[in-house]
Scaffold this motif. Structure first.
Motif, PDB file in Angstrom:
ATOM      1  N   GLN A   1      18.684   7.241  17.637  1.00 49.97           N
ATOM      2  CA  GLN A   1      17.615   8.246  17.653  1.00 49.97           C
ATOM      3  C   GLN A   1      16.276   7.540  17.506  1.00 49.97           C
ATOM      4  O   GLN A   1      15.976   6.961  16.471  1.00 49.97           O
ATOM      5  N   LYS A   2      15.476   7.613  18.569  1.00 48.66           N
ATOM      6  CA  LYS A   2      14.178   6.941  18.573  1.00 48.66           C
ATOM      7  C   LYS A   2      13.106   7.874  18.027  1.00 48.66           C
ATOM      8  O   LYS A   2      13.019   9.033  18.421  1.00 48.66           O
ATOM      9  N   VAL A   3      12.294   7.329  17.136  1.00 46.95           N
ATOM     10  CA  VAL A   3      11.318   8.137  16.400  1.00 46.95           C
ATOM     11  C   VAL A   3       9.986   7.408  16.383  1.00 46.95           C
ATOM     12  O   VAL A   3       9.955   6.177  16.341  1.00 46.95           O
ATOM     13  N   VAL A   4       8.879   8.153  16.438  1.00 49.99           N
ATOM     14  CA  VAL A   4       7.572   7.552  16.159  1.00 49.99           C
ATOM     15  C   VAL A   4       7.037   8.115  14.851  1.00 49.99           C
ATOM     16  O   VAL A   4       7.370   9.238  14.456  1.00 49.99           O
ATOM     17  N   LEU A   5       6.199   7.319  14.215  1.00 51.13           N
ATOM     18  CA  LEU A   5       5.584   7.710  12.951  1.00 51.13           C
ATOM     19  C   LEU A   5       4.077   7.785  13.148  1.00 51.13           C
ATOM     20  O   LEU A   5       3.472   6.831  13.639  1.00 51.13           O
ATOM     21  N   ALA A   6       3.469   8.907  12.776  1.00 50.63           N
ATOM     22  CA  ALA A   6       2.006   9.008  12.819  1.00 50.63           C
ATOM     23  C   ALA A   6       1.487   8.995  11.393  1.00 50.63           C
ATOM     24  O   ALA A   6       1.907   9.821  10.578  1.00 50.63           O
ATOM     25  N   GLY A   7       0.591   8.052  11.106  1.00 50.96           N
ATOM     26  CA  GLY A   7       0.041   7.931   9.756  1.00 50.96           C
ATOM     27  C   GLY A   7       0.680   6.772   9.029  1.00 50.96           C
ATOM     28  O   GLY A   7       1.870   6.796   8.736  1.00 50.96           O
ATOM     29  N   PHE A   8      -0.117   5.762   8.749  1.00 52.59           N
ATOM     30  CA  PHE A   8       0.418   4.582   8.078  1.00 52.59           C
ATOM     31  C   PHE A   8      -0.263   4.411   6.726  1.00 52.59           C
ATOM     32  O   PHE A   8      -0.779   3.356   6.395  1.00 52.59           O
ATOM     33  N   GLY A   9      -0.294   5.489   5.949  1.00 54.43           N
ATOM     34  CA  GLY A   9      -0.786   5.427   4.564  1.00 54.43           C
ATOM     35  C   GLY A   9       0.350   5.005   3.644  1.00 54.43           C
ATOM     36  O   GLY A   9       1.295   4.349   4.079  1.00 54.43           O
ATOM     37  N   ASN A  10       0.275   5.421   2.385  1.00 59.69           N
ATOM     38  CA  ASN A  10       1.320   5.048   1.419  1.00 59.69           C
ATOM     39  C   ASN A  10       2.689   5.560   1.841  1.00 59.69           C
ATOM     40  O   ASN A  10       3.679   4.833   1.790  1.00 59.69           O
ATOM     41  N   MET A  11       2.713   6.838   2.254  1.00 58.04           N
ATOM     42  CA  MET A  11       3.985   7.431   2.632  1.00 58.04           C
ATOM     43  C   MET A  11       4.517   6.758   3.897  1.00 58.04           C
ATOM     44  O   MET A  11       5.686   6.369   3.958  1.00 58.04           O
ATOM     45  N   GLY A  12       3.656   6.612   4.895  1.00 53.26           N
ATOM     46  CA  GLY A  12       4.081   5.990   6.149  1.00 53.26           C
ATOM     47  C   GLY A  12       4.607   4.581   5.927  1.00 53.26           C
ATOM     48  O   GLY A  12       5.660   4.192   6.468  1.00 53.26           O
ATOM     49  N   ALA A  13       3.902   3.814   5.105  1.00 57.59           N
ATOM     50  CA  ALA A  13       4.322   2.431   4.850  1.00 57.59           C
ATOM     51  C   ALA A  13       5.670   2.400   4.139  1.00 57.59           C
ATOM     52  O   ALA A  13       6.494   1.509   4.377  1.00 57.59           O
ATOM     53  N   ALA A  14       5.916   3.380   3.256  1.00 65.23           N
ATOM     54  CA  ALA A  14       7.217   3.443   2.584  1.00 65.23           C
ATOM     55  C   ALA A  14       8.304   3.827   3.577  1.00 65.23           C
ATOM     56  O   ALA A  14       9.424   3.306   3.515  1.00 65.23           O
ATOM     57  N   LEU A  15       7.984   4.725   4.493  1.00 67.36           N
ATOM     58  CA  LEU A  15       8.997   5.201   5.446  1.00 67.36           C
ATOM     59  C   LEU A  15       9.472   4.098   6.386  1.00 67.36           C
ATOM     60  O   LEU A  15      10.646   4.036   6.725  1.00 67.36           O
ATOM     61  N   VAL A  16       8.548   3.216   6.823  1.00 67.82           N
ATOM     62  CA  VAL A  16       9.000   2.135   7.712  1.00 67.82           C
ATOM     63  C   VAL A  16       9.869   1.127   6.956  1.00 67.82           C
ATOM     64  O   VAL A  16      10.651   0.402   7.567  1.00 67.82           O
ATOM     65  N   ARG A  17       9.740   1.106   5.632  1.00 65.47           N
ATOM     66  CA  ARG A  17      10.586   0.202   4.838  1.00 65.47           C
ATOM     67  C   ARG A  17      11.888   0.876   4.398  1.00 65.47           C
ATOM     68  O   ARG A  17      12.794   0.225   3.905  1.00 65.47           O
ATOM     69  N   TYR A  18      11.951   2.190   4.551  1.00 63.48           N
ATOM     70  CA  TYR A  18      13.078   2.971   4.035  1.00 63.48           C
ATOM     71  C   TYR A  18      14.352   2.619   4.797  1.00 63.48           C
ATOM     72  O   TYR A  18      14.405   2.714   6.019  1.00 63.48           O
TER      73      TYR A  18
END
Lengths: 213, 213
Positions: B81-98
């Motif tokens: 499942q391919k996903v894009v993330l919009a917003g690379f704040g605290n939450m976004g940065a945590a999500l790419v590491r999740y």
């Protein structure tokens, strides 16, 4: 009173929306406006409020200030909510930086981890302490609420530690069903399940469109 | 078929539990074991599965392998499942590491932000790109799913950009009700509301205990 998780979540959303309406200069609001703002129906809004003995008037609607005050009382907003965080991995580190909590009067007082490499770190004035300090800390500060950001395999053990220390409610991020004694509450948020939900409904919509086309 | 968000979330939990049972060496399972593992009831388990035409046998229960296969199909697990993330704040940065996402076959292909200071960062091989690259990227990679990790004030605008680009389902972390066209789905997770929920039920339990005492 029959309240459930969904009802209380709507209460949080109503409160959020009311603060926005207030910011726009409104002092009164009808249930249908509030329903639109949170994606609900006006009968649902009235039903939710009536559970807590809150009634508007047919002519004037609800007073926004009164309503915010009552929702603050219901949601425990009239005092600072002290919280501890167990687990200072990626999720934990993001949570101590997350601005949404302090905006809502929720304060993470300390984080706990088993990895000594993380001690002495201090983010947003929140210190990372050894896990064996959790119990005295919770008791000293009389904390009832915890956030569980540890890996799945450690989640039940750390939850048990929290409950033994006096924690009565936990927001859990580990993708596992946790057992807690009566009188305690665990609310689990599993991000991968939330995303799977989105994926399911997108696929379901595509199939329906395929049939319709 | 009448599926709702809660039902699909239980499907994710069943699948999780089944994988754990399989890891323990089980090949068959009865609905009551599965119910215990996810904190549900056996009649709920049978009802959920019957919605998808899945039935066990009274004597042998469900075949775990078959069940996992069917749940994988339902939850879209048979393809990446391919996903894009919009917003690379605290939450976004945590999500790419999740790590929970990649474990579940969900891959964040790129993150997008409006802050040039964040470009050229690369975490877990995920690049941060300018927001105006979102549309061509989504179209090129035929991505249908997005994660919205931008501040409340930008959320509706960025959601509109995503939908215009071809995104059909979004997991939203901004504490605001978003509007999207028919055929699209937004699932909002508001961490402060989830924690308010815990606080409410802890307070409610304390009051009940106070009354009982």
């Amino acid at each position: 009173m029959h309240t459930n998780k969904n009802c209380i979540q709507r209460m949080s959303r109503y409160r959020n929306a009311l603060n926005r309406f207030k910011g726009l200069g409104f002092s009164k609001i009808f249930s249908n406006y509030l329903a639109d703002a949170v994606g609900s129906t006006s009968s649902q809004v009235r039903k939710d409020f009536s559970l807590f003995g809150i009634y508007g008037s047919k002519r004037g609607g609800y007073s926004i200030d009164c309503l915010i005050e009552q929702l603050n009382e219901i949601l425990g907003k009239n005092e600072l909510q002290k919280v501890v965080l167990a687990g200072f991995g990626n999720m934990g580190a993001a949570l101590v930086r997350y601005k949404g909590f302090s905006k809502e009067g929720i304060s993470i007082l300390a984080a706990f981890d088993i990895d000594p490499a993380k001690y002495n770190k201090r983010i947003n004035n929140i210190e990372v302490l050894p896990l064996d300090r959790l119990q005295p800390f919770v008791q000293e500060h009389q904390i009832k609420i915890g956030i569980l950001g540890v890996p799945e395999i450690a989640a039940q053990h750390v939850l048990d530690l929290m409950v033994a220390a006096g924690i009565r409610g936990v927001l859990n991020f580990a993708p596992i069903q946790l057992k807690c004694p009566a009188g305690c509450v665990v609310n689990s948020v599993t991000l991968e399940h939330e995303l799977e939900n989105v994926i399911y409904f997108v696929n379901a919509n595509e199939k329906t469109e395929g049939v319709a086309a």
